[in-house]
Enzyme design. Structure first.
Site, short mmCIF file in Angstrom:
data_model
loop_
_atom_site.label_atom_id
_atom_site.label_comp_id
_atom_site.label_asym_id
_atom_site.label_seq_id
_atom_site.Cartn_x
_atom_site.Cartn_y
_atom_site.Cartn_z
N GLU A 30 3.97 3.84 -31.94
CA GLU A 30 4.11 5.11 -31.22
C GLU A 30 4.97 6.07 -32.02
O GLU A 30 5.97 5.68 -32.63
CB GLU A 30 4.75 4.85 -29.86
N ASP A 80 6.83 9.87 -31.32
CA ASP A 80 7.17 10.76 -30.21
C ASP A 80 7.79 12.07 -30.68
O ASP A 80 8.64 12.09 -31.57
CB ASP A 80 8.21 10.10 -29.29
N GLU A 88 9.86 14.74 -28.26
CA GLU A 88 10.35 14.89 -26.89
C GLU A 88 11.35 16.03 -26.80
O GLU A 88 12.34 16.05 -27.55
CB GLU A 88 11.02 13.60 -26.42
#
Length: 211
Positions: free
Chosen positions: A12, A14, A16
């Site tokens: 993953e 990310d 954010e």
């Protein structure tokens, strides 16, 4: 926004937005999960107000590196260090996802600033969304997908060309500028969490100092 594969040992990447209090710069956190293990957070204060206009947030991922970019400026690089025995996210096909979620127990100022629900509903808007990649059907074996999505004599993918194996000189200088002026947290320097720096951090620091 995130790229992610499926399952408990997923990979993953990310982006954010952690929120802010009025008048303060916005904080963006990036994270990398490899085989289901994250804890590789970096945070930076953006050099613009992202709520005023659209901006570009991109992830360039190939067999050699993962590059996070904001308006084409690299803000993070995660290199393939398999030759040093460090796992690298390369064999699991990923999807792209986006969501708004409540993280006020930790996100803004360590959880001190809570979500003001009087401003709900919260909306995220996107434009110019693009995926420039290689489709990996679930019915095809991982090894075959990896072969199909790599540059070879019959087909070329720009992201898999040798020139994309590392940042160019200008991009390296941009990354140094981001780290020096806008990064506010790096897991590699968090001695409270990691008394001994993770192995990949030692190599990344070495590359930065010699670019």
């Amino acid at each position: 926004m995130q790229m992610s594969s499926d399952g408990p040992t997923h990979n993953e990447f990310d982006f954010e937005f952690l929120g802010n209090t009025t008048g303060e710069p916005y904080t963006v956190q990036t994270n990398v999960y490899v085989n289901g293990i994250g804890n590789r957070e970096q945070r930076l204060k953006l050099w613009f107000d992202p709520s005023k206009d659209f901006h570009s947030y991109s992830i360039m991922w190939n067999q050699r590196q993962v590059v996070f970019l904001v308006d084409e400026t690299p803000v993070r690089v995660h290199s393939n260090l398999e030759h040093r025995g460090i796992p690298y996210p390369k064999d699991q096909p990923m999807g792209v996802y986006s969501s708004i979620w409540n993280a006020d127990d930790w996100a803004t100022q360590g959880g001190l600033v809570k979500t003001d629900w009087s401003h709900a509903p919260f909306v995220a808007s996107y434009k110019g969304f693009e995926i420039n990649g290689c489709a990996c059907p679930a019915t095809v074996a991982v090894a075959e997908n990896t072969r199909r999505c790599s540059s070879n004599g019959q087909k070329k993918y720009w992201w898999d060309e040798p020139v994309m194996s590392e940042l160019n000189v200008h991009q390296s200088h941009q990354l140094i500028w981001v780290k020096a002026n806008h990064m506010v947290y790096d897991y590699c320097t968090d001695t409270a969490r990691f008394p001994v720096a993770p192995v990949e951090c030692q190599h990344h620091q070495h590359k930065t100092n010699h670019n």
